[in-house]
Design a protein around this motif. Sequence first.
Motif, PDB file in Angstrom:
ATOM      1  N   HIS A   1      35.350  45.941  36.816  1.00 60.83           N
ATOM      2  CA  HIS A   1      35.186  44.728  36.009  1.00 60.83           C
ATOM      3  C   HIS A   1      34.113  43.815  36.595  1.00 60.83           C
ATOM      4  CE1 HIS A   1      38.123  45.195  32.842  1.00 60.83           C
ATOM      5  NE2 HIS A   1      38.974  45.683  33.734  1.00 60.83           N
ATOM      6  N   ASP A   2      34.043  43.726  37.918  1.00 60.41           N
ATOM      7  CA  ASP A   2      32.985  42.940  38.560  1.00 60.41           C
ATOM      8  C   ASP A   2      31.611  43.514  38.236  1.00 60.41           C
ATOM      9  OD1 ASP A   2      34.891  41.272  39.680  1.00 60.41           O
ATOM     10  OD2 ASP A   2      34.789  42.199  41.676  1.00 60.41           O
TER      11      ASP A   2
ATOM     12  N   SER B   1      40.595  46.803  29.214  1.00 62.17           N
ATOM     13  CA  SER B   1      40.213  45.389  29.183  1.00 62.17           C
ATOM     14  C   SER B   1      40.966  44.615  30.249  1.00 62.17           C
ATOM     15  CB  SER B   1      40.517  44.775  27.825  1.00 62.17           C
ATOM     16  OG  SER B   1      39.808  45.435  26.833  1.00 62.17           O
ATOM     17  N   GLU B   2      40.350  43.534  30.704  1.00 63.34           N
ATOM     18  CA  GLU B   2      41.048  42.643  31.629  1.00 63.34           C
ATOM     19  C   GLU B   2      42.106  41.876  30.832  1.00 63.34           C
ATOM     20  OE1 GLU B   2      38.585  40.929  35.175  1.00 63.34           O
ATOM     21  OE2 GLU B   2      37.501  40.633  33.310  1.00 63.34           O
ATOM     22  N   SER B   3      43.249  41.633  31.443  1.00 64.22           N
ATOM     23  CA  SER B   3      44.275  40.878  30.721  1.00 64.22           C
ATOM     24  C   SER B   3      44.408  39.471  31.219  1.00 64.22           C
ATOM     25  CB  SER B   3      45.624  41.566  30.802  1.00 64.22           C
ATOM     26  OG  SER B   3      45.844  42.193  32.012  1.00 64.22           O
TER      27      SER B   3
ATOM     28  N   ASN C   1      39.269  46.438  39.560  1.00 61.85           N
ATOM     29  CA  ASN C   1      38.646  45.131  39.791  1.00 61.85           C
ATOM     30  C   ASN C   1      37.152  45.267  40.072  1.00 61.85           C
ATOM     31  OD1 ASN C   1      40.964  43.639  39.418  1.00 61.85           O
ATOM     32  ND2 ASN C   1      41.521  43.663  41.577  1.00 61.85           N
TER      33      ASN C   1
END
Length: 60
Positions: free
Chosen positions: A24-25, A58-60, A21
């Motif tokens: 991704h941020d 990748s974010e899902s 997380n």
Amino acid sequence: MSNLIPSQDAAARRLEMLTLNEAHDLLRLLQLIAAEGIDELSEEADWFAREIAARIPSES
């Protein structure tokens, strides 16, 4: 990410411990900075964003 920063650097050890997380941020932040314009900072942010994106799922 250890190839980006010399291993003796304490920041490198902390970067290797980012949660998914957090990664991704950070990626979103770098992409925002990169989109600001064409200068040295935005170009560097774009490079780091591409490097991080290549290393995380990748974010899902």
